[in-house]
Design a protein around this motif. Structure first.
Motif, short mmCIF file in Angstrom:
data_model
loop_
_atom_site.label_atom_id
_atom_site.label_comp_id
_atom_site.label_asym_id
_atom_site.label_seq_id
_atom_site.Cartn_x
_atom_site.Cartn_y
_atom_site.Cartn_z
N TYR A 73 85.57 2.37 38.14
CA TYR A 73 84.92 3.44 37.46
C TYR A 73 84.39 4.31 38.52
N ASP A 74 83.70 3.85 39.50
CA ASP A 74 83.22 4.83 40.56
C ASP A 74 84.43 5.58 41.07
N ALA A 75 85.64 5.02 41.65
CA ALA A 75 86.58 5.55 42.24
C ALA A 75 87.32 6.76 41.32
N ALA A 90 96.47 7.37 39.56
CA ALA A 90 97.37 6.87 40.58
C ALA A 90 97.14 6.40 41.82
N GLY A 91 95.63 6.46 42.22
CA GLY A 91 95.18 6.00 43.29
C GLY A 91 94.81 4.57 43.27
N LEU A 92 94.94 3.80 41.89
CA LEU A 92 94.69 2.52 41.48
C LEU A 92 95.87 1.81 40.98
N ARG A 128 85.44 14.45 39.82
CA ARG A 128 84.38 15.35 40.35
C ARG A 128 84.78 16.14 41.69
N GLN A 129 85.76 15.48 42.36
CA GLN A 129 86.49 16.27 43.60
C GLN A 129 87.54 17.38 43.09
N GLY A 130 87.72 17.23 41.59
CA GLY A 130 88.56 18.46 40.98
C GLY A 130 89.74 17.93 40.82
N HIS A 131 90.20 16.55 40.92
CA HIS A 131 91.41 15.91 40.56
C HIS A 131 91.71 15.56 39.14
N GLN A 132 93.03 15.60 38.73
CA GLN A 132 93.43 15.30 37.37
C GLN A 132 92.96 13.80 37.10
N PRO A 161 99.21 1.10 35.20
CA PRO A 161 100.73 0.93 35.65
C PRO A 161 101.21 2.40 35.73
N GLN A 162 102.42 2.43 36.33
CA GLN A 162 103.11 3.80 36.70
C GLN A 162 103.49 4.44 35.47
N LEU A 163 103.93 3.66 34.39
CA LEU A 163 104.25 4.36 33.02
C LEU A 163 103.00 5.12 32.32
N TYR A 164 101.75 4.26 32.73
CA TYR A 164 100.64 4.85 31.87
C TYR A 164 100.34 6.09 32.77
N VAL A 165 100.25 6.12 34.18
CA VAL A 165 100.05 7.45 34.76
C VAL A 165 100.99 8.37 34.29
N ALA A 166 102.24 8.14 34.35
CA ALA A 166 103.17 9.26 33.95
C ALA A 166 102.99 9.86 32.74
#
Length: 394
Positions: free
Chosen positions: A96-98, A114-116, A104-108, A121-126
């Motif tokens: 959750y912290d990541a 995708a950093g975890l 908060r740094q402006g990323h989607q 999973p890749q399917l979920y991120v896509a």
């Protein structure tokens, strides 16, 4: 895997934290994303309570809670923060912290996930990334929940069908081992001094019983080896892959297993297409969740589709469809509802597999009971036949 990190906080204090992560690189990302300075990192091994302390991140529960908060009107950042505060035991606080730091740094949200890779999973991120462009993240999360529910439903049905046969096999193995390694050796002592050429039924009892009594180390080592081999077959990934390929070659069972894999293929493709992912991207992403045999065929199909061939024709040529699936794919291509048709194909396959599982369960269970009963009966008969022979001789 469980990691222990020594960190320096913003208040310049040294602390040690433990958390779960899929790899060392991801573990470092966890710590650094928490706003602390990483001093050292090591993987914990050999702890007797490691399994109990390191429960894996439950993506299904996460989706349900996140969807509920978003449906209630909470922004994504606030929803993630609430979920982190709800983690009372702090097992997944690093996740959750990541996510919060990245947001908060402006990323989607998709970039943060995708950093975890071991968590999301890749399917979920896509799927999330595609929905962010249209503002339908909440709908995509709900769709993935439905996808998980349908996949878990078939998996639960398979586990339920396998539970009773596995219990029968385990109990049968224990009973037969008890007879062979405890009862037979003691019966062989009784018959040792009274055997005769006419009493052939004593042969096995004396031979095996004497071997266990005089070479107990070899006998018990053999039993342990059998248990070890069976455990290796069940849990070793390479052996399980080989068994899966072998099962696919069995005429009746292999066909049902193949249909089950086809159902997962079409359901995954349907979910990705419905989320706005292109056909080629969806096919490439789906490869990671399939068996090696199906993965190669889907890769060949993706190349053919990229060359402009119709998907219905390609899937048929690569043996990734049946007559029903091909008809529905043709209808989907002509109407532009390919994602809906793929979902119907998956539903059709799931129903077919479910009926086969029920029928197979009704056949396998009595067959196992009869088989185990016959083995136990033969052993008991060999034990008592010499007694009957001795009584007749007297």
């Amino acid at each position: 895997m469980r990691y222990q990190a020594k960190v320096m906080t913003v208040a310049s204090t040294i602390e040690e934290i433990e958390f779960d992560s899929g790899s060392e690189t991801e573990a470092r990302h966890f710590v650094e994303s928490s706003g602390v300075r990483l001093l050292s990192l090591k993987q914990l091994r050999g702890r007797w309570n490691q399994t109990a302390d390191s429960a894996s991140f439950n993506l299904t529960v996460f989706n349900q809670q996140l969807y509920s908060l978003l449906d209630a009107g909470q922004p994504i950042v606030d929803a993630i923060q609430v979920l982190g505060l709800n983690d009372k035991r702090g097992k997944h606080r690093g996740i959750y912290d990541a996510l919060l730091l990245s947001l908060r740094q402006g990323h989607q949200l998709s970039d943060a996930m995708a950093g975890l890779p071991s968590v999301f999973p890749q399917l979920y991120v896509a799927m999330v990334r595609s929905s962010e462009t249209t503002g339908t993240v909440r709908a995509s999360i709900k769709r993935f929940m439905q996808y998980q529910y349908q996949v878990d439903g078939i998996r639960a049905k398979l586990k339920a069908a396998m539970t009773y046969p596995l219990i029968l096999l385990s109990v049968g193995f224990l009973v037969i081992s008890f007879l062979l390694f405890y009862v037979v050796p003691r019966f062989s002592i009784v018959f040792e001094d009274v055997s005769s050429p006419n009493q052939t039924s004593m042969g096995f009892v004396q031979l095996w019983g004497g071997f266990v009594r005089h070479h107990s180390l070899w006998a018990w080592s053999g039993l342990v080896m059998v248990v070890f081999v069976l455990t290796t077959i069940i849990f070793h990934p390479g052996i399980r892959t080989w068994i899966s390929r072998t099962i696919l070659k069995i005429p009746v069972i292999g066909e049902r297993v193949w249909v089950l894999q086809l159902a997962r293929l079409y359901r995954t493709l349907s979910m990705l297409l419905h989320s706005g992912v292109s056909v080629l991207t969806a096919m490439k992403m789906t490869e990671a969740s399939l068996s090696d045999t199906m993965k190669g065929r889907l890769h060949t199909a993706a190349i053919a589709v990229s060359e402009g061939h119709a998907m219905s024709k390609v899937m048929s040529e690569c043996e990734l469809s049946t007559e029903v699936a091909q008809r529905l794919l043709l209808a989907g291509e002509s109407s532009g509802n390919l994602d809906e048709m793929m979902e119907r194909i998956a539903d059709f396959y799931d129903q077919e597999v479910a009926m086969w599982i029920d029928a197979a369960g009704r056949i396998i269970e009595p067959v196992l009971m009869v088989g185990i009963g016959l083995i136990v009966g033969v052993i008991v008969l060999m034990l008592y036949s010499p007694i009957f022979d001795l009584a007749n001789a007297v």
